[in-house]
Design a protein around this motif. Structure first.
Motif, PDB file in Angstrom:
ATOM      1  N   TYR A 261      27.068  57.721  25.128  1.00 25.06           N
ATOM      2  CA  TYR A 261      27.002  56.315  24.713  1.00 25.06           C
ATOM      3  C   TYR A 261      27.763  56.123  23.416  1.00 25.06           C
ATOM      4  N   THR A 262      28.317  54.932  23.260  1.00 24.34           N
ATOM      5  CA  THR A 262      28.786  54.515  21.953  1.00 24.34           C
ATOM      6  C   THR A 262      28.490  53.027  21.866  1.00 24.34           C
ATOM      7  N   LYS A 263      28.570  52.469  20.655  1.00 21.63           N
ATOM      8  CA  LYS A 263      28.245  51.063  20.486  1.00 21.63           C
ATOM      9  C   LYS A 263      29.511  50.253  20.278  1.00 21.63           C
ATOM     10  N   GLY A 264      29.580  49.098  20.918  1.00 17.42           N
ATOM     11  CA  GLY A 264      30.782  48.287  20.798  1.00 17.42           C
ATOM     12  C   GLY A 264      30.453  46.815  20.592  1.00 17.42           C
ATOM     13  N   ILE A 265      31.413  46.131  19.978  1.00 17.73           N
ATOM     14  CA  ILE A 265      31.329  44.675  19.827  1.00 17.73           C
ATOM     15  C   ILE A 265      32.321  44.100  20.819  1.00 17.73           C
ATOM     16  N   GLU A 266      31.844  43.324  21.763  1.00 18.78           N
ATOM     17  CA  GLU A 266      32.745  42.763  22.763  1.00 18.78           C
ATOM     18  C   GLU A 266      33.637  41.728  22.085  1.00 18.78           C
ATOM     19  N   ALA A 267      34.927  42.010  22.070  1.00 14.35           N
ATOM     20  CA  ALA A 267      35.855  41.109  21.378  1.00 14.35           C
ATOM     21  C   ALA A 267      36.901  40.563  22.339  1.00 14.35           C
ATOM     22  N   GLY A 268      36.830  40.978  23.584  1.00  9.43           N
ATOM     23  CA  GLY A 268      37.771  40.469  24.573  1.00  9.43           C
ATOM     24  C   GLY A 268      37.254  40.776  25.958  1.00  9.43           C
ATOM     25  N   HIS A 269      37.656  39.953  26.913  1.00  8.79           N
ATOM     26  CA  HIS A 269      37.197  40.142  28.283  1.00  8.79           C
ATOM     27  C   HIS A 269      38.253  39.538  29.194  1.00  8.79           C
ATOM     28  N   ILE A 270      38.703  40.302  30.143  1.00  3.14           N
ATOM     29  CA  ILE A 270      39.691  39.761  31.095  1.00  3.14           C
ATOM     30  C   ILE A 270      39.127  39.874  32.507  1.00  3.14           C
ATOM     31  N   PHE A 271      39.375  38.841  33.311  1.00  8.84           N
ATOM     32  CA  PHE A 271      38.772  38.728  34.637  1.00  8.84           C
ATOM     33  C   PHE A 271      39.810  38.441  35.713  1.00  8.84           C
ATOM     34  N   GLN A 272      39.617  39.067  36.847  1.00 10.11           N
ATOM     35  CA  GLN A 272      40.335  38.612  38.041  1.00 10.11           C
ATOM     36  C   GLN A 272      39.388  37.641  38.737  1.00 10.11           C
ATOM     37  N   LEU A 273      39.639  36.379  38.521  1.00  8.68           N
ATOM     38  CA  LEU A 273      38.699  35.358  38.988  1.00  8.68           C
ATOM     39  C   LEU A 273      38.777  35.096  40.479  1.00  8.68           C
ATOM     40  N   GLY A 274      39.998  35.200  41.019  1.00  7.90           N
ATOM     41  CA  GLY A 274      40.171  34.816  42.422  1.00  7.90           C
ATOM     42  C   GLY A 274      40.171  33.307  42.559  1.00  7.90           C
ATOM     43  N   SER A 275      39.643  32.805  43.674  1.00  3.11           N
ATOM     44  CA  SER A 275      39.774  31.367  43.936  1.00  3.11           C
ATOM     45  C   SER A 275      38.444  30.630  43.806  1.00  3.11           C
ATOM     46  N   LYS A 276      37.497  31.231  43.107  1.00  4.98           N
ATOM     47  CA  LYS A 276      36.177  30.603  42.964  1.00  4.98           C
ATOM     48  C   LYS A 276      36.262  29.155  42.465  1.00  4.98           C
ATOM     49  N   TYR A 277      36.997  28.952  41.369  1.00  2.00           N
ATOM     50  CA  TYR A 277      37.042  27.607  40.779  1.00  2.00           C
ATOM     51  C   TYR A 277      38.014  26.691  41.508  1.00  2.00           C
ATOM     52  N   SER A 278      39.152  27.245  41.933  1.00  2.00           N
ATOM     53  CA  SER A 278      40.134  26.395  42.615  1.00  2.00           C
ATOM     54  C   SER A 278      39.578  25.903  43.951  1.00  2.00           C
ATOM     55  N   GLU A 279      38.808  26.762  44.626  1.00  2.00           N
ATOM     56  CA  GLU A 279      38.192  26.307  45.882  1.00  2.00           C
ATOM     57  C   GLU A 279      37.151  25.222  45.622  1.00  2.00           C
ATOM     58  N   ALA A 280      36.289  25.485  44.651  1.00  2.00           N
ATOM     59  CA  ALA A 280      35.222  24.514  44.367  1.00  2.00           C
ATOM     60  C   ALA A 280      35.800  23.166  43.967  1.00  2.00           C
ATOM     61  N   MET A 281      36.917  23.191  43.241  1.00  2.00           N
ATOM     62  CA  MET A 281      37.481  21.944  42.740  1.00  2.00           C
ATOM     63  C   MET A 281      38.667  21.469  43.577  1.00  2.00           C
ATOM     64  N   GLU A 282      38.859  22.116  44.726  1.00  2.00           N
ATOM     65  CA  GLU A 282      39.925  21.737  45.662  1.00  2.00           C
ATOM     66  C   GLU A 282      41.285  21.637  44.985  1.00  2.00           C
ATOM     67  N   ALA A 283      41.636  22.691  44.268  1.00  2.94           N
ATOM     68  CA  ALA A 283      42.936  22.738  43.599  1.00  2.94           C
ATOM     69  C   ALA A 283      43.833  23.682  44.392  1.00  2.94           C
ATOM     70  N   ASN A 284      44.790  23.097  45.089  1.00  3.91           N
ATOM     71  CA  ASN A 284      45.606  23.862  46.031  1.00  3.91           C
ATOM     72  C   ASN A 284      47.093  23.739  45.749  1.00  3.91           C
ATOM     73  N   PHE A 285      47.836  24.679  46.313  1.00  2.00           N
ATOM     74  CA  PHE A 285      49.298  24.615  46.249  1.00  2.00           C
ATOM     75  C   PHE A 285      49.822  24.919  47.652  1.00  2.00           C
ATOM     76  N   LEU A 286      51.084  24.569  47.880  1.00  2.00           N
ATOM     77  CA  LEU A 286      51.713  24.897  49.163  1.00  2.00           C
ATOM     78  C   LEU A 286      52.408  26.237  49.034  1.00  2.00           C
ATOM     79  N   ASP A 287      52.069  27.167  49.934  1.00  2.00           N
ATOM     80  CA  ASP A 287      52.712  28.477  49.866  1.00  2.00           C
ATOM     81  C   ASP A 287      54.089  28.438  50.535  1.00  2.00           C
ATOM     82  N   ALA A 288      54.758  29.588  50.591  1.00  2.00           N
ATOM     83  CA  ALA A 288      56.131  29.638  51.101  1.00  2.00           C
ATOM     84  C   ALA A 288      56.230  29.142  52.549  1.00  2.00           C
ATOM     85  N   ASN A 289      55.119  29.188  53.256  1.00  2.00           N
ATOM     86  CA  ASN A 289      55.103  28.702  54.633  1.00  2.00           C
ATOM     87  C   ASN A 289      54.657  27.251  54.751  1.00  2.00           C
ATOM     88  N   GLY A 290      54.517  26.589  53.600  1.00  2.00           N
ATOM     89  CA  GLY A 290      54.096  25.195  53.626  1.00  2.00           C
ATOM     90  C   GLY A 290      52.618  25.020  53.891  1.00  2.00           C
TER      91      GLY A 290
END
Lengths: 574, 574
Positions: free
Chosen positions: B408-437
């Protein structure tokens, strides 16, 4: 920066509620986006402009020796209770409770916070003066947020507060801040005017406003054509007028007389009926003054051809605001609408008379009796009357400084400096020991610049029908290198070479390298966004030429490839 | 900068509630001042440090190609209703009503705001990827704000959000951000560790945390002594353990048996009574899982010598939080405390088994019957059981990557990076057209750095009993020129000359030119504030010498006047 790597969502759609050019263009050009009433996101270009203005403000404040701090945006209501403003400020002060039911506000300004910071930390005159400033978010829950960034609810303001041992030292700092502010607006490339101002709810004595001149300005500024005098109409003064009555300098002793004026209620009707000029009548304006714990009807008397200036009137009776009185209120106060005058008013009615007519005689006024007016009045015979400057200066009035002609212009208030005095330090018991070891409340000044409002003000003053025209110091980038057809390698490479050359020369540059947009679209974006210059890399490239376009004039000139940097340096330096 | 012109109110008084060195010293040295629970003002020195850290973060984010924006701090609740977090987030999300009774929140994070910004403005895969960030105020109404800037309510965070057309591109950006963050912490001069992390309430799959190592850190970090592996204990993995039962590899067919264990309820009691190791028993942990609209009792089974890791357990049943179950709740669920096991549970009880014991046989567990346990169980016979990593890794466990020893060691969380995926874009219906339209929800990442928390983290990692020890890139000034007696013209002038010389050499310097303070007081301020170096101009001046003091070691060296700049340049460059 490359267009292809930057989020610059331009659009042809104008927001429904956008009446001002800055509101329309800043949204259309992708600088800002509205998320709620009076709340805006800054998109990448908008953030750059905001930061450029912020940096200039910071540099000049630092240069003036002020110390930058940052107050909590969320502030305990208790501080506002100490100062008394928890009661005097209306719903503009947004209040809320946290999860533990404690009361907080979103800071609209920080007199309380700064006094709280300095109190007990500066205890001796030896540590004075000090000027503390911040450039941080404010929130004012405006009744009608509108005009985009011009009157938002969440906004960025530079607010500074100075502390002094003496009034003389405050005046010195006040003058230093005036000079500092002038440098700020000059560096931003703005046409502006420093004017006398009303101190309003913030309190204190002297205050000056800094107005960016623009037709769309919400404020009316009175300026003199012959001298430097300028003032917000709320505070503007003019040379006193005097209209000699016919009997002046005669032996005739004109006495006050009660004359029947059946049905004649307006100044126009009465003056016509009695054949006197409007200037020789007294107009009564009835208002309901709102105080913390009561409302009451008050009457303001001004010369018949003058208009009441509401801010002056409000200050004269120390009210929070003035409302139009209802018929019921007027009747209940014992007033006879259309026939109200300063003589024989019902007992207990508060009234104020404009100082221009102090001591005048021969004026016509209402008799406080249905269908009757008085003529041949003598205002010097009135006992215990209060006189105050109440009138709105009109175009054509004479300047009190030089006798020149006054005229109106429109301004956007972008800065305001105040000699606050000890209002807040006394209320919050913030004292220091003077050279004699005596405890004294700090003497304070306060100084504000509307940083996010300036983003809009720059555009109100600098735009055309196509879009924004940024000044050189506020532009997100000075030069837009437009690659006509970025699918053509030669055009793209030449564009990139120019772009690198300009960056190397220290000129902030963006390159429109988008492959999916046509030239016309890119040119439209240039005009809408309003970079000061464009370099168009197009057909003439094969001959070794590009085109430099100046956004302001839309003038174009062909320039050889190897002269682009030099030409732009010359243009920018002009 | 001159001390005499700057507001640096140092004090000997430690705030009552300040347990952490950073909290104590930042207040005592005049960097910050508390105005309410979890709300701090930054005084001039604090603002400089905050801006230095902010600038490094900005430079690295810009270098990585991210675009800076600014979202409204006040955000309409409606956006949070779209995403669903208006319901799932508890009282940390501060909600309030404006004067028109409309609902707003103070932003604690901005997934909703950024999706709202990008939605309908980016419509094609051609405009992807984009990474938008801001460095702006946040508010989290923490239940127990404490530790000064470490766990404040109003704080400054850098939050970035990236948008992608594919998962692969998200992974590329995630790695770019990891590298960018590493550069940030390196430039800040901090000892830090990148660790695997739980994704928590924000959702999404992969996530990493950046911990500043410090004894006072709130987080327990599991690190490997032999390889690079590191993880927050909430997400730490270890090598699976297997304890061979005595009958394994024999011909003996051990069957499940019900044995009487009257009054033996704890693992210790049961293992002693049955003479098996604790590792060969199954421990039941009963919890009440809280969901949006219900609560229910759930049972977690782990090896007898393991401890349940609550965050993992909470994630395994997708609950908002886990509470200890009351006796009533346990009885109502039909459970027999002390005798709970995975076989023959009452119908309808949700249970999860730690994946380490999946398929194990010969383990002892409760029989779900008062005073009885089962021996010789075979977990592979259990149908429809859910397995999940549930245990807290312990010191001495083996690394899953290399077999090395974990500690164990002790740390102060000073940063956090996430692979969010489409959780928020799906919920808020934020879409784009892909290369296939084809219309697709954006694939998102999000990336945070606690900027104001870093101010405290630097000090947690770098202090001694006398005060702060700033790193070279975070120090408000690199050098403090201490004029021993500023009333003596020769000392003051020599000090000013050194000060000007250092400024000219590009070294940020403050001069302690105060006439009212003695040398000891100035030295105390130097040690408390923690500038990396001091130049003491004192008695040896007449011989042409001053003293250079290094704050970290408090080592002193005499230096000739004409060598001061050079010596400091060398020290700083080290």
């Amino acid at each position: 920066m490359k267009f292809s790597k930057m989020f610059i969502p331009t659009t042809k759609e104008t927001p429904n509620d956008a009446t001002l050019p800055s509101h329309q263009f800043l949204v259309r050009a992708g600088f800002i986006a509205q998320t709620g009433a009076g709340i805006y996101d800054f998109m990448p270009l908008g953030k750059i402009v905001l930061d450029k203005i912020r940096a200039i403000v910071k540099e000049e404040m630092d240069e003036a020796g002020a110390n930058e701090v940052q107050f909590g945006f969320v502030t305990p209501l208790s501080l506002w209770q100490e100062s008394g403003r928890a009661t005097t400020m209306g719903p503009e002060l947004l209040r809320f409770k946290d999860r533990k039911n404690a009361d907080f506000v979103l800071s609209p300004t920080n007199e309380e916070a700064v006094v709280n910071m300095v109190k007990n930390r500066i205890t001796s005159y030896k540590d004075l003066p000090i000027n503390l400033y911040q450039i941080y978010t404010k929130f004012r829950d405006e009744a009608r947020p509108r005009f985009g960034l011009m009157r938002g609810r969440e906004f960025l303001m530079k607010d500074a507060y100075s502390f002094h041992a003496t009034q003389e030292d405050l005046v010195r700092e006040f003058e230093l801040m005036e000079a500092t502010y002038k440098r700020v607006y000059e560096r931003l490339g703005l046409e502006f005017r420093v004017v006398e101002a009303d101190s309003g709810a913030i309190g204190g004595s002297g205050s000056k406003e800094f107005h960016v001149l623009a037709n769309s300005g919400e404020d009316t500024i009175v300026v003199c054509d012959s001298c430097d005098y300028g003032a917000n109409i709320e505070a503007a003064k003019r040379k006193k007028r005097h209209f000699t009555p016919w009997f002046e300098n005669t032996e005739i002793d004109v006495k006050q007389e009660r004359v029947e004026t059946v049905g004649f209620k307006t100044i126009e009707e009465v003056s016509n009926f009695l054949s006197v000029s409007q200037a020789q009548t007294i107009k009564a304006v009835i208002k309901t003054a709102v105080y913390e714990e009561e409302k009451k009807v008050v009457v303001f008397f001004v010369r018949g051809d003058d208009e009441l200036e509401e801010t002056k009137a409000c200050n004269s009776v120390d009210a929070l605001e003035l409302l139009d009185s209802s018929e019921d209120e007027i009747t209940q106060a014992g007033l006879c609408a259309g026939y109200v005058g300063p003589f024989n008013l019902p007992a207990g009615i508060t009234f104020v008379i404009d100082e221009e007519i102090k001591g005048e005689h021969g004026l016509v006024c209402g008799a406080n009796e249905e269908n009757y007016h008085l003529t041949g009045t003598d205002l010097s015979s009135l006992k215990d009357a209060t006189y105050f400057d109440l009138v709105a200066v009109q175009e054509g009035d004479k300047c009190n400084c030089c006798g020149g002609e006054l005229r109106y212009t429109k301004g956007i208030e972008a800065g305001h400096i105040f000699q606050l005095g000890s209002k807040y330090s006394e209320a919050m018991e913030a004292n220091f020991l003077d050279a004699n070891g005596k405890s004294q409340p700090f003497i304070m000044g306060c100084y504000g610049i509307g940083v996010s409002r300036l983003v809009a003000a720059v555009i109100e003053q600098n735009h055309d029908e196509k879009g924004c025209i940024w000044t050189k110091t506020t532009a997100p980038f000075l030069v837009d290198v437009i690659v006509s057809n970025a699918k053509k390698d030669d055009e793209l490479n030449a564009g990139l070479e120019i772009y690198e050359g300009l960056k190397k020369a220290g000129i902030s540059t963006i390159i429109d390298d988008r492959t999916k947009e046509r030239f016309g679209f890119k040119m439209g974006d240039f005009e809408l966004i309003g970079f000061p210059y464009a370099v168009v890399v197009g057909k003439k490239l094969t001959e070794g030429f590009v085109e430099i376009v100046e956004r302001k004039t839309l003038e174009k000139q062909e320039v050889a490839l190897d002269k682009v940097v030099e030409t732009l340096q010359t243009l920018i330096a002009q």
